[in-house]
Design a protein around this motif. Structure first.
Motif, PDB file in Angstrom:
ATOM      1  N   UNK A 170      35.473 -67.668  45.352  1.00  0.00           N
ATOM      2  CA  UNK A 170      36.564 -68.548  45.484  1.00  0.00           C
ATOM      3  C   UNK A 170      37.449 -68.111  46.714  1.00  0.00           C
ATOM      4  N   UNK A 171      38.202 -68.754  47.106  1.00  0.00           N
ATOM      5  CA  UNK A 171      39.297 -68.357  48.256  1.00  0.00           C
ATOM      6  C   UNK A 171      40.152 -67.462  47.901  1.00  0.00           C
ATOM      7  N   UNK A 172      40.571 -67.497  46.790  1.00  0.00           N
ATOM      8  CA  UNK A 172      41.663 -66.482  46.383  1.00  0.00           C
ATOM      9  C   UNK A 172      40.918 -64.977  46.312  1.00  0.00           C
ATOM     10  N   UNK A 173      39.811 -64.928  45.380  1.00  0.00           N
ATOM     11  CA  UNK A 173      39.078 -63.787  45.483  1.00  0.00           C
ATOM     12  C   UNK A 173      38.461 -63.167  46.646  1.00  0.00           C
ATOM     13  N   UNK A 174      38.203 -63.863  47.415  1.00  0.00           N
ATOM     14  CA  UNK A 174      38.031 -63.361  49.066  1.00  0.00           C
ATOM     15  C   UNK A 174      39.309 -62.875  49.689  1.00  0.00           C
ATOM     16  N   UNK A 197      41.044 -71.639  38.982  1.00  0.00           N
ATOM     17  CA  UNK A 197      40.327 -71.018  37.661  1.00  0.00           C
ATOM     18  C   UNK A 197      39.121 -70.268  37.971  1.00  0.00           C
ATOM     19  N   UNK A 198      38.482 -70.088  36.762  1.00  0.00           N
ATOM     20  CA  UNK A 198      37.228 -69.185  36.909  1.00  0.00           C
ATOM     21  C   UNK A 198      35.938 -69.809  36.402  1.00  0.00           C
ATOM     22  N   UNK A 247      38.412 -71.086  54.787  1.00  0.00           N
ATOM     23  CA  UNK A 247      40.069 -70.966  54.713  1.00  0.00           C
ATOM     24  C   UNK A 247      40.364 -69.392  54.254  1.00  0.00           C
ATOM     25  N   UNK A 248      39.393 -68.487  53.614  1.00  0.00           N
ATOM     26  CA  UNK A 248      39.678 -67.408  53.379  1.00  0.00           C
ATOM     27  C   UNK A 248      40.124 -66.594  54.640  1.00  0.00           C
ATOM     28  N   UNK A 249      38.890 -66.706  55.643  1.00  0.00           N
ATOM     29  CA  UNK A 249      39.094 -65.991  56.758  1.00  0.00           C
ATOM     30  C   UNK A 249      40.365 -66.248  57.526  1.00  0.00           C
ATOM     31  N   UNK A 262      40.190 -77.480  29.980  1.00  0.00           N
ATOM     32  CA  UNK A 262      39.665 -76.640  29.050  1.00  0.00           C
ATOM     33  C   UNK A 262      40.052 -75.257  29.806  1.00  0.00           C
ATOM     34  N   UNK A 263      40.194 -73.996  28.953  1.00  0.00           N
ATOM     35  CA  UNK A 263      40.593 -72.819  29.667  1.00  0.00           C
ATOM     36  C   UNK A 263      39.310 -72.297  30.311  1.00  0.00           C
ATOM     37  N   UNK A 264      39.445 -71.657  31.609  1.00  0.00           N
ATOM     38  CA  UNK A 264      38.436 -71.173  32.317  1.00  0.00           C
ATOM     39  C   UNK A 264      37.744 -72.117  33.139  1.00  0.00           C
ATOM     40  N   UNK A 265      38.405 -73.263  33.568  1.00  0.00           N
ATOM     41  CA  UNK A 265      37.740 -74.306  34.347  1.00  0.00           C
ATOM     42  C   UNK A 265      38.693 -74.877  35.379  1.00  0.00           C
ATOM     43  N   UNK A 266      38.153 -75.301  36.163  1.00  0.00           N
ATOM     44  CA  UNK A 266      38.991 -75.677  37.457  1.00  0.00           C
ATOM     45  C   UNK A 266      39.614 -77.207  37.184  1.00  0.00           C
ATOM     46  N   UNK A 267      40.997 -77.083  37.529  1.00  0.00           N
ATOM     47  CA  UNK A 267      41.755 -78.276  37.693  1.00  0.00           C
ATOM     48  C   UNK A 267      41.295 -79.525  38.084  1.00  0.00           C
TER      49      UNK A 267
END
Length: 208
Positions: free
Chosen positions: A174-178, A164-165, A142-144, A203-208
């Motif tokens: 992740x897709x967004x960071x790439x 999230x992170x 997806x990122x590409x 939780x903070x820092x976790x994936x939805x």
């Protein structure tokens, strides 16, 4: 009532047109509708070509909070770019080896379903039809796909959501960071507001 007596309907000069207006004429009407004053020394099509393009990269499987936050950010970006155009993009991730299903469990086209979902997401933005386009890409990465689309269409800004992170994403990426690392244009990463994540029990820092 007039349709019962078509011979009595008054016709204007527009009724004699045999073909649609060309791109310059359509562009001039578009610029007038936006309240812009075209430069007499430049064609309307060239002015339209210079209108900034914003790409909204949507993951339609993300949480409602993230999808709403992405819409809010896109609206703000377009407000700062008068005349800007919006490209709504989502990516159907495909397998590099196996065959991918083209129909969902109800027998509907997955591609068409995603296209409908894109239009539903953008409806609240109330953008003129000639300023928005919808694209369902199919790619194993997806990122590409997003970066290549942005490059080939000379996109000025990408707006993309981040789930999230989590620890897994920090190691695998992740897709967004790439997209941020590879895109040649400005990229805005959107996250769901913390108060909404907390109220949803995420939780903070976790994936939805």
């Amino acid at each position: 009532m007039q349709l019962q007596y078509p011979e009595q309907v008054a016709l204007t000069a527009r009724a004699e047109r045999a073909r649609r207006d060309g791109v310059p004429a359509v562009a001039r009407r578009w610029l007038r509708a936006l309240g812009s004053s075209p430069d007499p020394g430049q064609s309307a099509s060239s002015q339209l070509a210079r209108a900034p393009i914003v790409l909204a990269a949507l993951d339609l499987t993300a949480s409602d909070a993230l999808v709403d936050a992405l819409r809010t950010t896109v609206r703000r970006v377009l407000q700062t770019e008068p005349g800007g155009r919006l490209a709504c993009v989502t990516v159907l991730k495909t397998s590099r080896i196996a065959m991918d299903a083209t129909l969902d469990e109800q027998g509907r086209s997955v591609h068409v379903k995603r296209l409908v979902e894109l239009k539903h997401w953008a409806r609240a933005l109330e953008i003129a039809p000639d300023r928005i386009t919808y694209h369902v890409l199919e790619a194993p990465d997806p990122a590409s796909a997003i970066v290549e689309f942005a490059c080939s269409n000379q996109v000025d800004q990408i707006v993309i959501g981040s789930r999230g992170s989590s620890t897994l994403r920090r190691y695998l990426g992740s897709v967004s960071s790439e997209v941020v690392a590879r895109a040649e244009c400005t990229t805005t990463v959107v996250k769901a507001p913390e108060r909404i994540r907390s109220s949803a029990g995420i939780p903070s820092g976790s994936d939805p």
